[in-house]
Structure formats: C-alpha cells, structure tokens
Design an enzyme around this catalytic site. Structure first.
Site, PDB file in Angstrom:
ATOM      1  CB  CYS A 178      -1.004   0.009   1.138  1.00 30.20           C
ATOM      2  SG  CYS A 178      -0.276   0.138   2.755  1.00 30.20           S
ATOM      3  CB  CYS A 211      -1.969  -2.039   5.140  1.00 28.58           C
ATOM      4  SG  CYS A 211      -1.322  -0.918   3.956  1.00 28.58           S
ATOM      5  CB  CYS A 241      -3.430   5.795   5.624  1.00 31.86           C
ATOM      6  SG  CYS A 241      -3.014   4.371   6.630  1.00 31.86           S
TER       7      CYS A 241
END
Lengths: 395, 168
Positions: free
Chosen positions: B33, B102, B58
């Site tokens: 990712c 992730c 993120c």
C-alpha cells in the site's frame, strides 16, 4: 461544525422540491401500484407520471423503456448480467467487451460472469482516460454479445466518445450498455441520439434520493430479470416499487431537465477557479483526466509526496469533505485501477484527491478550501520522509 | 472508522522529525500500500534517550508511528526489543482489520533501527533490509479479504463473498 461538501459525488443534498415530493408521497398513504382496487390506482398513476419524467430526462422513446432499480449499481448489474444470461441462453455467445476504467459495479459483475463461463476483453484508455472506438471495434468477436463502456468517469471525470462506440456496436450488431450514472441529469443525455441499447443511471447525482435509479432498456433488447417474483417493471425487475424514492427521483429529473445547464455552468466556474488558483497554493501536483472532455463538476488532483487518506482526514478536521483514490483509503488497499490505467505511477495515485463541486458551493468556499488544502499538505509533507527542503526526495 | 486514540495521535503526532547523527536509523516500506516509515534513535547506555519518526502514509500509519515512539521512548534496548506491532495496535485501542495488514509497521521500523545501532556498534555492515511480507500475518494465522473482511482459505485469490480479486 458545519461541513463544506466538496464530495458531491459521494452524497448530493436533496433539493427542497425533491424532499417535498417524497413527503407528499409518504403522506398520501399510497397503495400498491400493482393492486386492482382504487387504493392502488393513485399509486400506479404516480408511478406512470414518474416514469414519464425520467424517460423524458434521457429522451427514451416510450416510458416503459425505463426500469426503476435501487440505484446505479443494481442498474449496471441488471444490464450486464440480464443481457449476458438472455443472449447466451439464445446461443449467441459468451464474450463481453469493456474498458479498463469502469466502475466496480461493472468490473465485479463481469468477474462474476467469468466464473460462470463468460469471457471478457477489457480495452485500454489513453493518458487522458479516453477509449478509442477503433480499439473497441477490434475487440469485438463473432461471439461478442455485449459492450459495456461508461459515459463519464467517476474518478477522473473523462467523458467517453459514447456515440462513436455506439456506432461501432451497431455496425457489428452487438448490444451496447453505457454506465451513465455520473452524467444523467448532469449533462444532456439522449439515448436515441447516442444510439445506446441500455443505459444505467442513479438519482443522487442530480440531487434526488439515494437508493433509487434506473436502467433504460431499448424496446426489443433481450434481458433477464435479476430478481424473480412478481411482474413489476415490465417483468424486468420483480418486487414492489420504492414509490417514495421514485417520486423523489422524478421530481429531481424534472428539475434537472430545466436547470442542468445553469448547474453545470456554476460548477464549471468553481472548477475553473480552483484550477486557476491552485498553483498559488500548491507545488508538486498533477491534474488527471481530459481537460476537453470532462464532467463539469469534478477535479482529480494527484498531490505528490503525501498520502490521500491523511489529507482527507486532516481536511475533515478543517470542515471540508473531499474524497481520495489512495490505496490506503480504498478498502481493498489497492491503487485505483482508473489512475493506473491512465499510466499514473503508484506513488502519484497515493496522493490523489477527487473534488466534486455542487450547486450549493460558492467561490468563497473554494478559496477557503485552497487555504486549508495548503495547510494540510504542508503539515503532512513535514511528517513525510519523501519530502525534504521543499522538494521530493528521489526514490 | 478509527478509535479516538488513533485520531489523537494522527492529529497531534508525537516525536515527528529527524535526529541528526542518530545512533540508529530504521526504514520500513510496505510495497503493497506504499506506506513508508523511518525511525531515528538516540541511544546512550543502552537506553533510548530520544526517538523521532517520519512517515508517509494513511492516518493509521501516522498514528502507529507516533504511538510507537511513545512506547519506546526511555526504554532500555532489551525492553524496546520486546515491542511488537500488536502492542502498538493495542495501545491505539485497535486498528481496522485491513490496516493491521498494511499500516502497522512501527515496531518493524523500530527493530530495524535497533539492529542498525547494534551493527554500527559492532562494526558490522548489513545490506539495507527489504520490507518482508511477514507482518501481513502478524495479527493471527487467518487470511481475510482486504475488501470485505470475509475469511479466505489459504491461497485464495478470489473472494466469493464480494468478488474482490487479488490482481485488483
């Protein structure tokens, strides 16, 4: 805190007139349109009026070419699976042509069909996200039963040459389904002029309620129902109709037919303002899509050296709603197939924001948003190991 | 989607930045990712006196980095070596299941930084480490569809529940 919605693609507000139409439908205590008695009569009337309004929006030649569904996703599923089953049952073949930048409703419907023995050819797009109609012509085989290529792309806004693709399909005698969820009620869509056989749409993109949409099915196109049960919707969709939602969509359709030009002009003005001012607020970014053939309300911007979900969360704290196509935010943790198909690198996909303007946005909001975007991106680049001394670190 | 603690660490990340002439540096990147994390350590007498991070990723990845630095700061090396990705997720009051696959790389980056310190100290040279896929199975032995969280059989590339395909 009030939120400034720059994510109209995810949720449009319902227009007051639409709300009124739905409340009126609820208060009328309507019966079932399928009933023989007078309670059902008024319901059937409302259903007919609604169908006529929606048919007019896409210029269907007769109302009954419109099948009401629970939204765009169901319409797409019905179009693709319904035609695939009906045509293969007639022994016409099991091959379907699509493009690399379709919505997941199309992609996953086709994937499900592949498990059932159908084969699929997916044609590429250029760096602006456009399909070449000649490529479609080459992909069509003697056993091809359907072509499904969208109208306006929901991630980068590119408009496909639908008329040319429809002409190819007509020449090759293959049915053409167009996913027009993001264009119906937003841009003029005329199914007869376009030459499509099936066309999917949803009500929310033109400020109607979610959970309702429809499929245009040209007269004579063979299609099997996804749901089995009653004979509603001209035997194409069993189940008592969502009359309140349909009444809302019909009102939204009437208003869209009247106002879509003014709406598109408004959002285009905001879009142009955003794009013209952006260089003053941000460096290291790219704009995706086709500047000439694009939705009037969408900007896809890839901000380099930051990750999109972080930007979205940070902007949310500042009172702005935007969307991202980063892998981290996708649920599937994969980079956007649309962006990758246009040749964008994985790293640039990561910082991609999708900004969709609506009739409720103002120029002042765009300017406030630009300032908030700058703050968020600057903060995240300070945290990022990929950005040092005002520029990206070569990887 | 995220816990209050995750959002707090995302909004006010602790110990952001670089340490000049760090005792040890650990870099971890997740090719799946695209998250990237760098941990800098200042170690004296086998104690982590200071720790800083830089992260591209993120909300979860940033919160994980921040929480990790809080857990590791002031710890002895032998204590710090025991910090796992699971500990970080627990301190954050949990992470969404797909983010456990992730973004939960903090402890891996810390361990890499400690190894870097120990290698420097002993004069050993090590090739930069490739991010391995091991962390994907850290949470337990089962595999889940990253899209709908349905349990997948070992080796499944297609989720029959939601028609997600691994090639997506």
């Amino acid at each position: 805190m009030s939120v400034i919605n720059l994510d109209h693609m995810s949720a449009n507000p319902l227009l007051p007139e639409v709300q009124e139409a739905m409340i009126a439908a609820i208060r009328e205590n309507l019966g079932n349109p399928s009933s023989q008695h007078r309670l059902g009569e008024r319901a059937a009337e409302l259903l007919d009026e609604s169908r006529a309004a929606v048919a007019a929006l896409v210029n269907a030649s007769v109302s009954r070419e419109i099948v009401f569904t629970s939204g765009g996703t169901e319409a797409v599923n019905l179009a693709i699976k319904g035609v695939a089953w009906a045509k293969s049952d007639e022994g016409k073949g099991k091959h379907i042509v699509t493009s690399n930048i379709e919505h997941n409703a199309v992609i996953r419907s086709l994937r499900r069909l592949k498990l059932m023995g159908f084969t699929v050819t997916s044609v590429p797009v250029d760096e602006r996200g456009r399909v070449n109609p000649e490529t479609v012509a080459k992909a069509i085989r003697p056993d091809t039963i359907l072509v499904s290529i969208m109208h306006g792309n929901n991630e980068i806004g590119t408009i496909q040459p639908v008329k040319e693709i429809a002409a190819v399909c007509k020449e090759k005698k293959v049915l053409y389904h167009c996913d027009a969820v993001d264009t119906v009620g937003v841009l003029p869509v005329d199914v007869q002029e376009m030459g499509v056989d099936l066309l999917s749409f949803a009500s929310n993109p033109f400020y109607g309620p979610t959970g309702v949409g429809g499929l245009y099915v040209r007269r004579g196109v063979p299609i099997w129902s996804l749901f089995d049960g009653g004979v509603q919707e001209n035997r194409k969709r069993a189940g008592t109709e969502n009359l309140v939602g349909i009444a809302g969509m019909a009102e939204a359709a009437r208003l869209a037919a009247r106002d879509m030009g003014a709406r598109a002009a408004h959002t285009r003005k905001l879009r142009d303002l955003f794009l013209s001012k952006l260089p003053e607020y941000l460096s290291d970014y790219g704009i995706n899509g086709d500047p000439e053939n694009c939705l009037p309300n969408l900007v896809s911007v890839s901000v380099h050296h930051v990750e999109g979900e972080s930007v979205v969360l940070m902007l949310d704290d500042e009172g702005f709603a935007v969307s991202t196509r980063s892998a981290c935010a996708s649920g599937s943790l994969r980079a956007s197939h649309v962006l990758l198909s246009t040749g964008l690198g994985f790293a640039d996909c990561q910082g991609t924001l999708v900004i969709t303007f609506g009739i409720d946005n103002t120029e002042a909001e765009v300017m406030k948003f630009l300032a908030a975007l700058k703050t968020s991106v600057t903060t995240l680049r300070e945290i990022s190991p990929l950005y040092k001394n005002g520029q990206g670190v070569p990887q | 989607m995220y816990s209050k603690t995750v959002m707090d660490h995302f909004r006010n990340p602790r110990n952001v930045g670089e340490i000049k002439d760090a005792s040890g540096v650990g870099e971890i990147g997740n090719p799946v990712c695209g998250d990237m994390m760098t941990i800098y350590l200042d170690i004296k007498d086998d104690v982590i006196r200071d720790i800083k991070f830089q992260t591209f990723g993120c909300g979860a990845a940033i919160a994980v980095s921040s929480m990790l630095t809080e857990l590791a700061k002031g710890k002895t090396l032998s204590e710090a070596k025991k910090i796992t990705n699971k500990d970080v997720a627990k301190a954050l009051e949990g992470l969404p299941k797909n983010k456990l696959h992730c973004s939960n790389l903090g402890a891996d980056a810390l361990q890499a930084a400690i190894r870097d310190y120990e290698d420097k100290k002993s004069g050993k040279k090590r090739e930069p480490e490739e991010a391995d896929e091991k962390h994907k199975h850290d949470h337990d032995d089962k595999c889940y569809c990253p899209y709908c969280d349905a349990e997948l059989a070992e080796g499944d590339t297609f989720c029959k529940n939601c028609s997600f395909h691994e090639d997506e």
